[in-house]
Design a protein around this motif. Structure first.
Motif, PDB file in Angstrom:
ATOM      1  N   ALA A  19      45.428  38.350  -1.411  1.00 17.18           N
ATOM      2  CA  ALA A  19      44.516  37.823  -1.610  1.00 17.18           C
ATOM      3  C   ALA A  19      44.590  35.833  -1.498  1.00 17.18           C
ATOM      4  N   LEU A  20      43.746  35.755  -0.733  1.00 19.92           N
ATOM      5  CA  LEU A  20      43.409  34.333  -0.112  1.00 19.92           C
ATOM      6  C   LEU A  20      42.363  34.095  -1.662  1.00 19.92           C
ATOM      7  N   GLY A  21      41.504  35.075  -2.060  1.00 22.65           N
ATOM      8  CA  GLY A  21      40.450  34.597  -2.553  1.00 22.65           C
ATOM      9  C   GLY A  21      40.811  33.929  -4.024  1.00 22.65           C
ATOM     10  N   ASP A  22      41.575  35.085  -4.831  1.00 21.66           N
ATOM     11  CA  ASP A  22      41.715  35.455  -6.385  1.00 21.66           C
ATOM     12  C   ASP A  22      43.869  35.674  -6.276  1.00 21.66           C
ATOM     13  N   GLY A  23      44.448  35.607  -5.330  1.00 19.06           N
ATOM     14  CA  GLY A  23      45.946  35.376  -5.427  1.00 19.06           C
ATOM     15  C   GLY A  23      46.324  37.030  -5.683  1.00 19.06           C
ATOM     16  N   ALA A  24      45.729  37.963  -5.724  1.00 16.64           N
ATOM     17  CA  ALA A  24      45.940  39.363  -5.784  1.00 16.64           C
ATOM     18  C   ALA A  24      46.663  39.577  -4.955  1.00 16.64           C
ATOM     19  N   GLU A  25      48.014  40.496  -4.980  1.00 17.36           N
ATOM     20  CA  GLU A  25      48.521  41.352  -4.387  1.00 17.36           C
ATOM     21  C   GLU A  25      48.612  42.338  -4.052  1.00 17.36           C
ATOM     22  N   LEU A  26      48.246  42.232  -2.264  1.00 21.79           N
ATOM     23  CA  LEU A  26      47.116  43.274  -2.176  1.00 21.79           C
ATOM     24  C   LEU A  26      48.424  45.029  -1.647  1.00 21.79           C
ATOM     25  N   GLN A  27      49.012  44.589  -0.927  1.00 23.97           N
ATOM     26  CA  GLN A  27      50.465  45.695  -0.684  1.00 23.97           C
ATOM     27  C   GLN A  27      51.886  44.717  -0.685  1.00 23.97           C
ATOM     28  N   ALA A  28      52.424  45.304  -0.678  1.00 28.66           N
ATOM     29  CA  ALA A  28      54.626  45.280  -0.602  1.00 28.66           C
ATOM     30  C   ALA A  28      54.755  46.203   0.153  1.00 28.66           C
ATOM     31  N   LEU A  29      55.423  45.415   1.202  1.00 30.64           N
ATOM     32  CA  LEU A  29      55.794  46.346   2.377  1.00 30.64           C
ATOM     33  C   LEU A  29      56.999  46.479   1.963  1.00 30.64           C
ATOM     34  N   ARG A  30      57.919  47.443   2.032  1.00 27.79           N
ATOM     35  CA  ARG A  30      59.536  47.845   1.588  1.00 27.79           C
ATOM     36  C   ARG A  30      60.198  48.742   2.452  1.00 27.79           C
ATOM     37  N   GLY A  31      61.041  48.492   2.713  1.00 27.13           N
ATOM     38  CA  GLY A  31      62.084  48.947   3.722  1.00 27.13           C
ATOM     39  C   GLY A  31      63.110  48.373   4.467  1.00 27.13           C
ATOM     40  N   HIS A  32      63.498  47.031   4.648  1.00 30.73           N
ATOM     41  CA  HIS A  32      63.947  46.436   5.232  1.00 30.73           C
ATOM     42  C   HIS A  32      64.909  46.604   3.946  1.00 30.73           C
ATOM     43  N   GLU A  33      66.294  45.995   4.980  1.00 28.39           N
ATOM     44  CA  GLU A  33      67.777  46.069   3.943  1.00 28.39           C
ATOM     45  C   GLU A  33      68.241  45.212   4.420  1.00 28.39           C
ATOM     46  N   GLY A  34      68.179  43.993   3.901  1.00 25.42           N
ATOM     47  CA  GLY A  34      68.832  42.815   3.512  1.00 25.42           C
ATOM     48  C   GLY A  34      66.785  41.280   3.354  1.00 25.42           C
TER      49      GLY A  34
END
Length: 99
Positions: A19-34
Motif C-alpha cells: 500500500a502506498l499510503g502507509d507502506g503496509a504489505e498487502l499480499q506476498a506471492l510465493r511460488g517461483h523457484e528462484g
C-alpha cells in the motif's frame, strides 16, 4: 485493489504488493523457484505477472494470492515481461534469445 499500490519482485522468489499510503504489505506471492526479476500488473488490477530465474511466467490473483497460471517455454532466465494493449496477452523475453 481499491487504492494505490506498488508491486515488487525479490531475490527471495516472491513478489509483494504494498500500500502506498502507509507502506503496509498487502499480499506476498510465493511460488517461483528462484529470484523474481520482472513483475507487471494486468490492466484489470486483479492479476499480476511475474518472471525470473526459474524460466517461467506466473500469473497471480491479487485478491487471494492464488497462482492462476504457470507458463513454461523459455530455456533461460526471463528478464522482461510486457502486458500488451489488449490487456490479455503477455510477452516475455529471455536470455535464450526468444520473446
Amino acid at each position: 485493489p481499491g487504492g494505490a499500490c506498488l508491486l515488487t519482485g525479490s531475490f527471495d522468489g516472491t513478489a509483494r504488493l504494498w500500500a502506498l499510503g502507509d507502506g503496509a504489505e498487502l499480499q506476498a506471492l510465493r511460488g517461483h523457484e528462484g529470484e523474481v526479476y520482472k513483475v507487471a500488473a494486468l490492466p484489470d488490477g486483479q492479476r499480476v505477472a511475474m518472471g525470473g530465474q526459474d524460466k517461467t511466467v506466473r500469473i497471480w490473483s491479487v485478491a487471494d494470492g492464488a497462482e492462476l497460471l504457470c507458463l513454461r517455454g523459455h530455456s533461460e532466465v526471463i528478464w522482461s515481461i510486457c502486458v500488451l494493449h489488449d490487456g490479455i496477452s503477455i510477452a516475455s523475453a529471455s536470455d535464450d534469445g526468444t520473446v
